[in-house]
Scaffold this motif. Structure first.
Motif, PDB file in Angstrom:
ATOM      1  N   TYR A  36       0.844  -1.192   0.000  1.00  4.37           N
ATOM      2  CA  TYR A  36       0.000   0.000   0.000  1.00  4.37           C
ATOM      3  C   TYR A  36       0.888   1.254   0.000  1.00  4.37           C
ATOM      4  N   LYS A  37       1.815   1.274  -0.910  1.00  2.00           N
ATOM      5  CA  LYS A  37       2.793   2.357  -0.999  1.00  2.00           C
ATOM      6  C   LYS A  37       2.107   3.657  -1.407  1.00  2.00           C
ATOM      7  N   PRO A  38       2.489   4.807  -0.803  1.00  2.00           N
ATOM      8  CA  PRO A  38       3.581   5.012   0.149  1.00  2.00           C
ATOM      9  C   PRO A  38       3.157   4.944   1.613  1.00  2.00           C
ATOM     10  N   LEU A  39       1.922   4.500   1.884  1.00  2.00           N
ATOM     11  CA  LEU A  39       1.440   4.482   3.264  1.00  2.00           C
ATOM     12  C   LEU A  39       2.098   3.383   4.089  1.00  2.00           C
ATOM     13  N   ALA A  46      -4.739  11.744   7.208  1.00  2.00           N
ATOM     14  CA  ALA A  46      -6.004  11.911   6.492  1.00  2.00           C
ATOM     15  C   ALA A  46      -5.691  12.070   5.007  1.00  2.00           C
ATOM     16  N   VAL A  47      -6.335  11.268   4.170  1.00  2.00           N
ATOM     17  CA  VAL A  47      -6.085  11.335   2.730  1.00  2.00           C
ATOM     18  C   VAL A  47      -7.387  11.640   2.003  1.00  2.00           C
ATOM     19  N   ASN A 103      -5.528  10.022  -3.076  1.00  2.00           N
ATOM     20  CA  ASN A 103      -4.542  10.856  -3.754  1.00  2.00           C
ATOM     21  C   ASN A 103      -3.135  10.552  -3.266  1.00  2.00           C
ATOM     22  N   CYS A 104      -3.043   9.784  -2.194  1.00  2.00           N
ATOM     23  CA  CYS A 104      -1.754   9.430  -1.605  1.00  2.00           C
ATOM     24  C   CYS A 104      -1.202   8.139  -2.205  1.00  2.00           C
ATOM     25  N   SER A 105      -2.019   7.096  -2.241  1.00  2.00           N
ATOM     26  CA  SER A 105      -1.540   5.787  -2.705  1.00  2.00           C
ATOM     27  C   SER A 105      -1.858   5.499  -4.171  1.00  2.00           C
ATOM     28  N   GLY A 106      -2.923   6.100  -4.700  1.00  2.00           N
ATOM     29  CA  GLY A 106      -3.365   5.807  -6.061  1.00  2.00           C
ATOM     30  C   GLY A 106      -2.341   6.093  -7.144  1.00  2.00           C
ATOM     31  N   PRO A 107      -1.753   7.300  -7.176  1.00  2.00           N
ATOM     32  CA  PRO A 107      -0.783   7.610  -8.235  1.00  2.00           C
ATOM     33  C   PRO A 107       0.390   6.643  -8.292  1.00  2.00           C
ATOM     34  N   GLN A 164       6.544  12.633  -1.170  1.00  2.00           N
ATOM     35  CA  GLN A 164       5.793  13.472  -2.099  1.00  2.00           C
ATOM     36  C   GLN A 164       5.845  12.949  -3.545  1.00  2.00           C
ATOM     37  N   ASN A 165       6.994  12.468  -3.970  1.00  2.00           N
ATOM     38  CA  ASN A 165       7.135  11.987  -5.362  1.00  2.00           C
ATOM     39  C   ASN A 165       6.228  10.811  -5.664  1.00  2.00           C
ATOM     40  N   ASP A 166       5.864  10.045  -4.626  1.00  2.00           N
ATOM     41  CA  ASP A 166       5.001   8.881  -4.826  1.00  2.00           C
ATOM     42  C   ASP A 166       3.537   9.282  -5.015  1.00  2.00           C
ATOM     43  N   MET A 167       3.219  10.542  -4.740  1.00  2.46           N
ATOM     44  CA  MET A 167       1.823  10.979  -4.754  1.00  2.46           C
ATOM     45  C   MET A 167       1.456  11.745  -6.026  1.00  2.46           C
ATOM     46  N   VAL A 168       2.329  11.713  -7.012  1.00  2.00           N
ATOM     47  CA  VAL A 168       2.079  12.438  -8.257  1.00  2.00           C
ATOM     48  C   VAL A 168       1.901  11.439  -9.403  1.00  2.00           C
ATOM     49  N   LEU A 169       0.800  11.572 -10.145  1.00  2.00           N
ATOM     50  CA  LEU A 169       0.540  10.654 -11.264  1.00  2.00           C
ATOM     51  C   LEU A 169       1.134  11.226 -12.543  1.00  2.00           C
TER      52      LEU A 169
END
Length: 264
Positions: A38-41, A111-112, A185-189, A259-264
């Motif tokens: 469940y990256k990046p969580l 919170a996401v 928006n945290c794990s999806g991208p 932060q880089n993991d959260m950008v699609l």
């Protein structure tokens, strides 16, 4: 001999006074189980070790509380079953009505924003990307994993195709068989990018996946502890430490590392 007898008496009395202190927390570590993918969580890194935002926050909190902690990562369905069966003290996830029956929760750790993920090729893409509420989802066909407790509780009346894994859910969106897959928006991208990097047969279609513009709900992830766990008494202490970590900027710095993991 008399001195030896007095020594034994002294040790016995001292032991009795110390017992309440020793009994406040169990000798064994807190048994934390969670999702291995469940990256990046929370996830396994390239060396197979636990990593992620949850991991960094919770381990730091336990360090500050001077409490022992042991973490094991598994597929999410197995994680939930282990906690439900009493084989672990807790996990970090959403506090649903079902979980409230046997778990207690800390204050939110993270919170996401929950977003829709859809294909650029979907003829109703503009409409999908502007969904702002769970009510707006009812106009479309969704795909969800069978272990998604939040969706089962909160999306009643919505057309949902249930599948066993997140990979198959994303592939259904990419191939146009459904309209929407819900991710944060945290794990999806990162998940979308990871599937593309793996060279999935649907790689070209996966590259057309986009994330919704607006959050339609917020998800609060908390440390959930079994009500019968000897560690259930640490919740107030954990909350105080968590607030300190917000105040001193620790949690902000942890989030920035991913932060880089959260950008699609």
């Amino acid at each position: 001999m008399y001195r030896l007898f007095r020594l034994y008496i002294f040790i016995g009395i001292a032991t009795l006074f110390m017992l309440p202190l020793w009994g406040e927390f169990p000798v064994r570590p807190f048994q934390w189980v969670d999702d291995e993918n469940y990256k990046p969580l929370i996830y396994r890194d390239s060396a197979g070790k636990p990593a992620g935002i949850f991991y960094d926050i919770v381990t730091e909190a336990f360090r500050r509380m001077h409490l022992p902690l042991q973490i094991r990562l598994y597929p999410w369905s197995r994680t939930q079953k282990m906690v439900a069966d009493g084989k672990a003290d807790g996990m970090v996830t959403i506090y649903t009505k079902t979980r409230q029956k046997f778990l207690k929760a800390t204050d939110p750790i993270v919170a996401v924003e929950e977003r829709v993920f859809a294909s650029r090729k979907n003829p109703r893409l503009k409409e999908i990307l502007n969904i702002r509420s769970t009510e707006g989802l009812k106009k479309f066909v969704l795909v969800e994993t069978t272990d998604s407790g939040w969706s089962r509780e909160n999306l009643k009346g919505t057309k949902i195709v249930w599948v066993p894994t997140a990979e198959s859910a994303l592939n259904m969106v990419a191939s146009g068989r459904v309209d929407i897959y819900l991710m944060s928006n945290c794990s999806g991208p990162n998940f979308v990018k990871d599937q593309i990097r793996k060279g999935d047969p649907l790689q070209e279609e996966l590259e057309n996946i986009v994330m919704g513009t607006h959050p339609f709900t917020k998800m609060e992830y908390r440390l959930l502890i079994r009500k019968d766990s000897p560690y259930v008494t640490i919740i107030d202490q954990f909350n105080k430490v968590l607030h300190q970590m917000h105040k001193d900027g620790t949690i902000k710095r942890i989030m920035e590392r991913y932060q880089n993991d959260m950008v699609l």
